[in-house]
Enzyme design. Sequence first.
Site, PDB file in Angstrom:
ATOM      1  N   THR A   1       0.804  -1.244   0.000  1.00 31.58           N
ATOM      2  CA  THR A   1       0.000   0.000   0.000  1.00 31.58           C
ATOM      3  C   THR A   1       0.832   1.288   0.000  1.00 31.58           C
ATOM      4  O   THR A   1       0.308   2.342  -0.343  1.00 31.58           O
ATOM      5  CB  THR A   1      -0.911   0.048   1.245  1.00 31.58           C
ATOM      6  OG1 THR A   1      -0.106   0.088   2.431  1.00 31.58           O
ATOM      7  CG2 THR A   1      -1.844  -1.152   1.295  1.00 31.58           C
TER       8      THR A   1
ATOM      9  N   ILE B   1      -3.124   5.816   0.365  1.00 31.24           N
ATOM     10  CA  ILE B   1      -4.494   5.415   0.739  1.00 31.24           C
ATOM     11  C   ILE B   1      -4.509   3.925   1.142  1.00 31.24           C
ATOM     12  O   ILE B   1      -5.279   3.132   0.607  1.00 31.24           O
ATOM     13  CB  ILE B   1      -5.497   5.713  -0.386  1.00 31.24           C
ATOM     14  CG1 ILE B   1      -5.022   5.117  -1.717  1.00 31.24           C
ATOM     15  CG2 ILE B   1      -5.732   7.215  -0.506  1.00 31.24           C
ATOM     16  CD1 ILE B   1      -6.129   5.047  -2.763  1.00 31.24           C
ATOM     17  N   HIS B   2      -3.656   3.604   2.135  1.00 30.35           N
ATOM     18  CA  HIS B   2      -3.478   2.206   2.567  1.00 30.35           C
ATOM     19  C   HIS B   2      -4.805   1.462   2.709  1.00 30.35           C
ATOM     20  O   HIS B   2      -4.989   0.370   2.178  1.00 30.35           O
ATOM     21  CB  HIS B   2      -2.790   2.174   3.937  1.00 30.35           C
ATOM     22  CG  HIS B   2      -1.522   2.946   4.018  1.00 30.35           C
ATOM     23  ND1 HIS B   2      -0.343   2.480   3.523  1.00 30.35           N
ATOM     24  CD2 HIS B   2      -1.239   4.171   4.550  1.00 30.35           C
ATOM     25  CE1 HIS B   2       0.616   3.353   3.746  1.00 30.35           C
ATOM     26  NE2 HIS B   2       0.103   4.394   4.370  1.00 30.35           N
ATOM     27  N   ASP B   3      -5.714   2.053   3.499  1.00 27.45           N
ATOM     28  CA  ASP B   3      -6.918   1.315   3.901  1.00 27.45           C
ATOM     29  C   ASP B   3      -7.875   1.062   2.731  1.00 27.45           C
ATOM     30  O   ASP B   3      -8.609   0.068   2.738  1.00 27.45           O
ATOM     31  CB  ASP B   3      -7.656   2.083   5.000  1.00 27.45           C
ATOM     32  CG  ASP B   3      -6.862   2.130   6.288  1.00 27.45           C
ATOM     33  OD1 ASP B   3      -5.996   1.256   6.487  1.00 27.45           O
ATOM     34  OD2 ASP B   3      -7.096   3.051   7.095  1.00 27.45           O
TER      35      ASP B   3
ATOM     36  N   ALA C   1      -7.100   0.056  -0.030  1.00 25.86           N
ATOM     37  CA  ALA C   1      -6.665  -1.157  -0.740  1.00 25.86           C
ATOM     38  C   ALA C   1      -7.403  -2.393  -0.233  1.00 25.86           C
ATOM     39  O   ALA C   1      -7.599  -3.359  -0.979  1.00 25.86           O
ATOM     40  CB  ALA C   1      -5.155  -1.338  -0.600  1.00 25.86           C
TER      41      ALA C   1
END
Length: 289
Positions: free
Chosen positions: A182, A222-224, A226
């Site tokens: 991410t 925008i890690h989350d 993913a």
Amino acid sequence: MKEIRLLLDCDPGLDDAVALALAMASPELVVTGISTVAANAPIGVVTSNAEAVMDRLGCRCPLFQGAPRPLIIAARHSTDIWGGDGRLPLEAPHKPATRIDRTGFEKLVIAADVVCAIGSLTNIAELIATGRRPQRLAVMGGALGRGNATAHAELNIWADPHAAEIVFASGIPITLVPLDVTRTLIVPDDMIARLAQSASAPARLCSELLPHAGSNAHPSAIHDAAVIAALLWPELFSRRRGTLIVTTTGIEEGRISFAPERDGPHEVLTDVVHDGLFRHMLRRLHGED
Ligand code: RIB
Ligand code: CA
């Protein structure tokens, strides 16, 4: 695609907000509940951020304010590392969310097809300790390479390594989206500009928030989101099956390790097609597919 009922266990967090916007823009996903957990910022801040995001998206599912601190260690937040207060630049909600208690939360977790855990794993570990369990977990967290909270640890796992230990050892099927996949998901400026032209609430919210990525303890990537994208477009991701463990003491506290095995209980995502992900997200947030 069959409808997926999901509960979002989160610590908003700009990227948590983008994850919820993407879920709300997706007819295949039904968000049945939202719970908060302290990680990005103290519990009061992340819960008030969650309420503001829900209001902007017209999300009327129940909200549970969860764990204010980790299971064993003292509280740790990204605001301690990167500074700022972690508040999202949003107006107070016009309509407050419907709050539920722990019993209501537990019912929703058990009924959900998938629990998306995109903060620390404290709420889920506490639930497992009572003998109840989610059917399936999709988790953003951990780093097999370099961490972001420390050299070895990613923030969500570092914020409560003992909770991660309980969750990983539980035998619950887990799909893990680690930081290694991410960290490069930084939304390009031209995509933000295109989102700003949209009439859809999820797109407009993302266009307002994304220019603040990388400031006030909010991540650049925008890690989350993913985690939601992996439910919607699994073909964009590569994966390996095996067993995850976490280090809970010493200098490598919060580090995850992964032993590949064909029948292991865990699935770790190992790569993503960036262009495809952003293309799909843009269209979905616009309400075009
Ligand atoms: O390391 C990234 C994770 O930490 C994301 O879930 C982000 O929201 C923060 O909680
Ligand atoms: Ca998060």
